[in-house]
Design an enzyme around this catalytic site. Structure first.
Site, PDB file in Angstrom:
ATOM      1  N   ASP A   1       9.565 -14.753   3.505  1.00 29.40           N
ATOM      2  CA  ASP A   1      10.633 -15.186   2.592  1.00 29.40           C
ATOM      3  C   ASP A   1       9.989 -15.617   1.269  1.00 29.40           C
ATOM      4  O   ASP A   1       8.808 -15.944   1.229  1.00 29.40           O
ATOM      5  CB  ASP A   1      11.398 -16.374   3.224  1.00 29.40           C
ATOM      6  CG  ASP A   1      12.776 -16.583   2.573  1.00 29.40           C
ATOM      7  OD1 ASP A   1      13.141 -15.806   1.667  1.00 29.40           O
ATOM      8  OD2 ASP A   1      13.477 -17.532   2.979  1.00 29.40           O
ATOM      9  N   GLU A   2      10.747 -15.632   0.208  1.00 33.34           N
ATOM     10  CA  GLU A   2      10.259 -16.076  -1.115  1.00 33.34           C
ATOM     11  C   GLU A   2       8.967 -15.348  -1.501  1.00 33.34           C
ATOM     12  O   GLU A   2       8.008 -15.951  -1.974  1.00 33.34           O
ATOM     13  CB  GLU A   2      10.006 -17.597  -1.118  1.00 33.34           C
ATOM     14  CG  GLU A   2      11.191 -18.443  -0.660  1.00 33.34           C
ATOM     15  CD  GLU A   2      12.234 -18.669  -1.743  1.00 33.34           C
ATOM     16  OE1 GLU A   2      12.054 -18.178  -2.861  1.00 33.34           O
ATOM     17  OE2 GLU A   2      13.238 -19.338  -1.434  1.00 33.34           O
TER      18      GLU A   2
ATOM     19  N   GLN B   1      13.181 -15.670  -9.554  1.00 33.03           N
ATOM     20  CA  GLN B   1      12.944 -17.016  -9.027  1.00 33.03           C
ATOM     21  C   GLN B   1      11.464 -17.302  -8.805  1.00 33.03           C
ATOM     22  O   GLN B   1      11.098 -18.164  -8.011  1.00 33.03           O
ATOM     23  CB  GLN B   1      13.705 -17.208  -7.713  1.00 33.03           C
ATOM     24  CG  GLN B   1      15.207 -17.160  -7.892  1.00 33.03           C
ATOM     25  CD  GLN B   1      15.932 -17.502  -6.606  1.00 33.03           C
ATOM     26  OE1 GLN B   1      15.871 -18.630  -6.119  1.00 33.03           O
ATOM     27  NE2 GLN B   1      16.612 -16.538  -6.022  1.00 33.03           N
TER      28      GLN B   1
ATOM     29  N   LYS C   1      19.193 -13.215   1.316  1.00 26.98           N
ATOM     30  CA  LYS C   1      17.838 -12.776   1.687  1.00 26.98           C
ATOM     31  C   LYS C   1      17.321 -13.547   2.898  1.00 26.98           C
ATOM     32  O   LYS C   1      16.803 -12.971   3.847  1.00 26.98           O
ATOM     33  CB  LYS C   1      16.878 -12.972   0.502  1.00 26.98           C
ATOM     34  CG  LYS C   1      17.200 -12.133  -0.697  1.00 26.98           C
ATOM     35  CD  LYS C   1      16.192 -12.336  -1.819  1.00 26.98           C
ATOM     36  CE  LYS C   1      16.180 -13.754  -2.369  1.00 26.98           C
ATOM     37  NZ  LYS C   1      17.448 -14.142  -3.009  1.00 26.98           N
ATOM     38  N   THR C   2      17.472 -14.860   2.833  1.00 23.26           N
ATOM     39  CA  THR C   2      16.986 -15.673   3.944  1.00 23.26           C
ATOM     40  C   THR C   2      17.802 -15.371   5.205  1.00 23.26           C
ATOM     41  O   THR C   2      17.260 -15.297   6.305  1.00 23.26           O
ATOM     42  CB  THR C   2      17.056 -17.166   3.570  1.00 23.26           C
ATOM     43  OG1 THR C   2      16.316 -17.355   2.365  1.00 23.26           O
ATOM     44  CG2 THR C   2      16.449 -18.034   4.659  1.00 23.26           C
TER      45      THR C   2
ATOM     46  N   ARG D   1      21.640 -23.176  -7.178  1.00 22.82           N
ATOM     47  CA  ARG D   1      21.704 -23.996  -5.955  1.00 22.82           C
ATOM     48  C   ARG D   1      23.132 -24.460  -5.693  1.00 22.82           C
ATOM     49  O   ARG D   1      23.450 -24.930  -4.602  1.00 22.82           O
ATOM     50  CB  ARG D   1      20.806 -25.244  -6.059  1.00 22.82           C
ATOM     51  CG  ARG D   1      19.303 -25.025  -6.215  1.00 22.82           C
ATOM     52  CD  ARG D   1      18.750 -24.066  -5.207  1.00 22.82           C
ATOM     53  NE  ARG D   1      18.671 -22.727  -5.773  1.00 22.82           N
ATOM     54  CZ  ARG D   1      18.544 -21.619  -5.053  1.00 22.82           C
ATOM     55  NH1 ARG D   1      18.522 -21.672  -3.746  1.00 22.82           N
ATOM     56  NH2 ARG D   1      18.478 -20.442  -5.628  1.00 22.82           N
TER      57      ARG D   1
HETATM   58  P1  ATP Z   1      17.971 -17.834  -2.470  1.00 23.58           P
HETATM   59  O1  ATP Z   1      17.615 -16.743  -3.439  1.00 23.58           O
HETATM   60  O2  ATP Z   1      18.531 -19.016  -3.145  1.00 23.58           O
HETATM   61  O3  ATP Z   1      16.881 -18.107  -1.495  1.00 23.58           O
HETATM   62  P2  ATP Z   1      19.187 -16.162  -0.471  1.00 23.58           P
HETATM   63  O4  ATP Z   1      19.261 -14.798  -1.073  1.00 23.58           O
HETATM   64  O5  ATP Z   1      18.100 -16.426   0.477  1.00 23.58           O
HETATM   65  O6  ATP Z   1      19.215 -17.247  -1.636  1.00 23.58           O
HETATM   66  P3  ATP Z   1      20.896 -17.156   1.596  1.00 23.58           P
HETATM   67  O7  ATP Z   1      20.458 -18.556   1.500  1.00 23.58           O
HETATM   68  O8  ATP Z   1      20.421 -16.328   2.721  1.00 23.58           O
HETATM   69  O9  ATP Z   1      20.587 -16.429   0.204  1.00 23.58           O
HETATM   70  O10 ATP Z   1      22.452 -17.067   1.549  1.00 23.58           O
HETATM   71  C1  ATP Z   1      23.230 -17.795   0.605  1.00 23.58           C
HETATM   72  C2  ATP Z   1      24.504 -18.316   1.233  1.00 23.58           C
HETATM   73  O11 ATP Z   1      25.384 -17.253   1.508  1.00 23.58           O
HETATM   74  C3  ATP Z   1      24.253 -19.001   2.562  1.00 23.58           C
HETATM   75  O12 ATP Z   1      25.146 -20.070   2.690  1.00 23.58           O
HETATM   76  C4  ATP Z   1      24.563 -17.910   3.559  1.00 23.58           C
HETATM   77  O13 ATP Z   1      24.963 -18.439   4.799  1.00 23.58           O
HETATM   78  C5  ATP Z   1      25.705 -17.190   2.890  1.00 23.58           C
HETATM   79  N1  ATP Z   1      25.796 -15.742   3.263  1.00 23.58           N
HETATM   80  C6  ATP Z   1      24.843 -14.829   3.136  1.00 23.58           C
HETATM   81  N2  ATP Z   1      25.265 -13.636   3.552  1.00 23.58           N
HETATM   82  C7  ATP Z   1      26.553 -13.784   3.946  1.00 23.58           C
HETATM   83  C8  ATP Z   1      27.552 -12.909   4.483  1.00 23.58           C
HETATM   84  N3  ATP Z   1      27.319 -11.621   4.697  1.00 23.58           N
HETATM   85  N4  ATP Z   1      28.741 -13.449   4.778  1.00 23.58           N
HETATM   86  C9  ATP Z   1      28.996 -14.754   4.569  1.00 23.58           C
HETATM   87  N5  ATP Z   1      28.106 -15.618   4.065  1.00 23.58           N
HETATM   88  C10 ATP Z   1      26.885 -15.153   3.757  1.00 23.58           C
HETATM   89 MG    MG Z   2      16.512 -17.785   0.424  1.00 25.74          MG
END
Ligand code: ATP
Ligand code: MG
Length: 713
Positions: A217-218, A248, A32-33, A600
């Protein structure tokens, strides 16, 4: 834009759908981020907007900085200083700095922190002749905060049902005084920005035009005021993208409303919704454990989350004898992992309450492992701890002016700033310490009323001094708390922050109890010295550090290895005294917190709990957390000794077939004691609470196992 390849199909769709409202609802670690970051980069690279047209909201300042850095790496030739990437509060403060004069404040307003805010509330109580014994000031504070988060002004309060009239009075006066001081509290930043927009359509329009693209975000942790702020700003271009995960949502105690994310599609009827289901962060084992835990929540949108990542290690579970043993296990493991090549910054130690950090801080510094406490001050730098320590210093040395001025009016005893200034002047004039001024001159140089207050303070310190002579350090701390009533107000609080403060003090007493056990001469003076030393080894600005933090502060972050500690009933899930209301909902929020914590971890998750924990220095036995039971056995491996990393695998260090835990202490084991040296266990009580050790130097001694801090050697 080569980097578009770094996104999967759904992510790419989210990045490319730049126009119109968009909701990305997805589980942890699904990117997402990353979507937000890449989307901004895409918008800039495509020339759809300039940096000044972007408003991106993150949950913390740190996350904002990181996001800016990432965007810079993806986009080449742009000036980024005009891009707004910040928290809600920072964005609103920035707007108000330019516009506050339109709503009757001046642009150079001050921002009140919690302490200022409490002080002002107390003033309101005094002015309105409301007895703080009869109306809890923190209750009122919370109410006001809730009102503001819901955009309910003092004159609207009655429209929202039954409210205590005195609360409304205080609310009115509090707001009036804030205005007089030209000050905003944290909630005001959002509240008044919305007011500004509502009362000045032209200003709103200016910002609507400016922010062509809004990203949040969030989003699951936004409150109503934050929602409305986004809503108003996005009405012109309607390019609003929010991302979040209902599982979350962990800030409802601060007014966050999960409805915002669940009802996004209603508010923005033409919203596009994209779900991301692939987790990139964690091993299969870790992700399965997280899914199994969160499954127990009733109030949630169920979602699929899978990963291509390896099965990975099992989740390690360590059952510690007490919190010291827990910290030693974690610190030894951390040390091993770093020695085997893992970067300290790839290790996170998480706990439910800030107060737990002290044990890890103590042992990690003893082991010379670099660490930082994220999102909070190091233990000994926290206000309440510094206050208590100031009392202790004053008891050992009344001429310590710094300490004296720190607590002369803490807790409040009506000694105001002008009195304090005068004491300083007199002490300068006579060339004596402030304490001497109070002892010798107070009678002559202050009016009767002030004199009485000063006399009260002096006799408090004198009493403490006299009584402390025959007390241990922990007893002395308790005495200070008793006589000053420092703790009472904090303990009854439902305010998370104050509750944490009370917990910190509780920990200080426990730390003192441990100190007494471990030191040959456990005097107050020595205790203070040891504290000064441990808070002195300030970080040498090395970036590579182990992160210690609460689960709340860990939101959005990730680590190769995560230690999730203190998994005990009452602690995680946290249970507050006298708070049975909506127990089920609270348990669900605790479970979401646990889900955040587990997710995490990338490669290895280590769970720990203590079978005994000191509460105000007294040992109480603990039960392990229900959340541990919710993880199927097949994912868990119980360990008894610290963890190491060999090549690609994590395992435990088996040290001469010995296990690290003193849980399994047996007659005949050799042990080391901080004060008495080396000895041999000759007797153990059935309940493992007591032990007799035959020490080489001093012979047999009966010890309480939990306090003795014995080490097996
Ligand atoms: P959270 O819910 O904990 O905030 P999130 O959904 O925001 O998580 P991110 O932090 O954006 O998730 O991504 C999680 C991990 O996966 C990060 O290390 C990111 O770089 C990696 N990642 C995300 N998308 C891809 C992708 N398409 N290919 C490779 N790595 C990815
Ligand atoms: Mg995130």
């Amino acid at each position: 834009m080569e980097w578009l390849k770094e996104l999967n199909e759904q992510q790419k769709e989210a990045v490319l759908s730049t126009e119109g409202p968009l909701l990305v609802l997805a589980g942890a670690g699904s990117g997402k981020t990353r979507v937000i970051t890449y989307r901004i980069a895409y918008i800039l690279n495509m020339g759809l907007a300039s940096p000044a047209n972007i408003l991106a909201i993150t949950f913390t300042n740190k996350a904002a900085d990181e996001m800016k850095e990432r965007i810079k790496r993806l986009v080449s030739t742009q000036s980024f200083s005009e891009m707004w990437v910040s928290t809600f509060h920072a964005a609103c403060a920035r707007i108000l700095r330019m516009e506050a004069h339109n709503i009757g404040f001046s642009n150079n307003f001050v921002i009140f922190d919690t302490q200022d805010r409490n002080q002002l509330l107390k003033e309101c109580f005094d002015k309105l002749n409301i007895d703080t014994e009869r109306l809890d000031i923190r209750y009122v504070s919370r109410q006001i905060s809730n009102f503001k988060n819901q955009l309910i002004g003092p004159s609207d309060v009655y429209r929202y049902g039954e409210v205590d009239g005195r609360v409304v009075e205080v609310y009115k006066l509090y707001n009036k005084l804030l205005r007089e001081y030209n000050a905003f509290d944290f909630d005001d930043l959002l509240y008044y920005t919305v007011v500004l927009f509502q009362t000045n359509p032209d200003i709103l329009e200016k910002y609507q035009n400016k922010f062509k693209y809004i990203l949040v975000d969030e989003y699951q942790d936004t409150n109503h005021a934050q929602f409305y702020f986004v809503y108003l700003l996005s009405q012109k271009h309607r390019n609003v993208c929010v991302v979040g995960d209902d599982d979350q949502s962990i800030y409802s105690f601060r007014g966050a409303n999960i409805k915002n994310i669940l009802e996004f599609e209603k508010v923005f009827s033409d919203a596009k919704v994209i779900k991301l289901e692939k987790n990139y962060r964690s091993t299969k084992t870790i992700l399965s454990a997280a899914n199994e835990v969160i499954k127990n929540n009733y109030y949630r949108k169920s979602k699929k989350l899978w990963t291509d990542n390896l099965e990975g290690e099992k989740i390690f579970l360590y059952s510690a004898f007490d919190e010291v043993n827990e910290a030693e296990f974690v610190a030894s493991s951390v040390k091993n992992l770093i020695e085997s090549g893992l970067s300290p910054s790839e290790i996170g130690v998480l706990y439910r309450t800030n107060a737990q950090s002290i044990n890890f801080e103590n042992v990690l510094s003893a082991y010379s492992v670099p660490y930082k406490v994220v999102g909070a001050l190091r233990f000994y730098e926290r206000k309440e701890i510094k206050d208590i320590i100031a009392y202790l210093r004053l008891i050992t040395n009344p001429h310590d002016d710094l300490s004296l001025f720190r607590i002369i009016n803490v807790p409040r005893r009506g000694i105001g700033n002008s009195t304090i200034e005068k004491i300083k002047v007199l002490s300068e004039e006579y060339g004596v310490s402030a304490y001497i001024v109070l002892l010798e001159r107070a009678k002559f140089d202050f009016d009767k009323k002030t004199y009485e207050k000063l006399k009260g303070f002096i006799s408090l310190i004198e009493d403490l001094k006299a009584e402390a002579e025959n007390l241990s350090v922990s007893q002395t701390i308790k005495l200070v708390l008793d006589k000053t009533e420092y703790l009472e107000s904090l303990l009854s609080s439902k305010n998370e922050e104050e509750f944490q403060r009370a917990k910190n003090i509780e920990q200080l007493i426990s730390a003192a109890a441990i100190f007494e056990e471990e030191n040959e001469e456990p005097t107050l003076q020595n205790f203070l010295n040891s504290i000064t030393l441990s808070s002195d080894d300030e970080d040498t600005q090395k970036e590579e550090k182990v992160s210690l933090m609460t689960v709340h502060a860990a939101k959005g972050l990730e680590f190769e290895v995560v230690f999730l500690t203190g998994l005990e009933e009452g602690l995680f899930p946290l249970v507050r005294a006298e708070e049975p209301i909506e127990a089920e909902k609270e348990l669900e929020e605790e479970r979401r917190l646990c889900y955040v914590a587990i997710t995490r971890a990338k490669k290895l998750l280590v769970l720990t709990y203590a079978n005994n924990r000191r509460v105000f220095g007294r040992l109480s036995s603990r039960q392990r957390s229900c959340f541990i039971e919710e993880i199927p056995q097949k994912y868990i491996q119980v360990v008894n000794s610290p963890i190491i990393k060999t090549h690609q695998k994590f395992s435990v260090k088996i040290n001469q077939a010995e296990d690290f835990s003193i849980n399994n202490l047996q007659v005949g084991n050799k042990v080391q004691h901080g004060k008495f040296g080396v000895g041999k266990v000759v007797w153990l009580s059935d309940d493992m609470r007591e032990v007799i050790v035959d020490f080489e130097k001093i012979g047999q001694k009966r010890l309480l196992l939990s306090y003795a801090n014995l080490k097996r050697i």
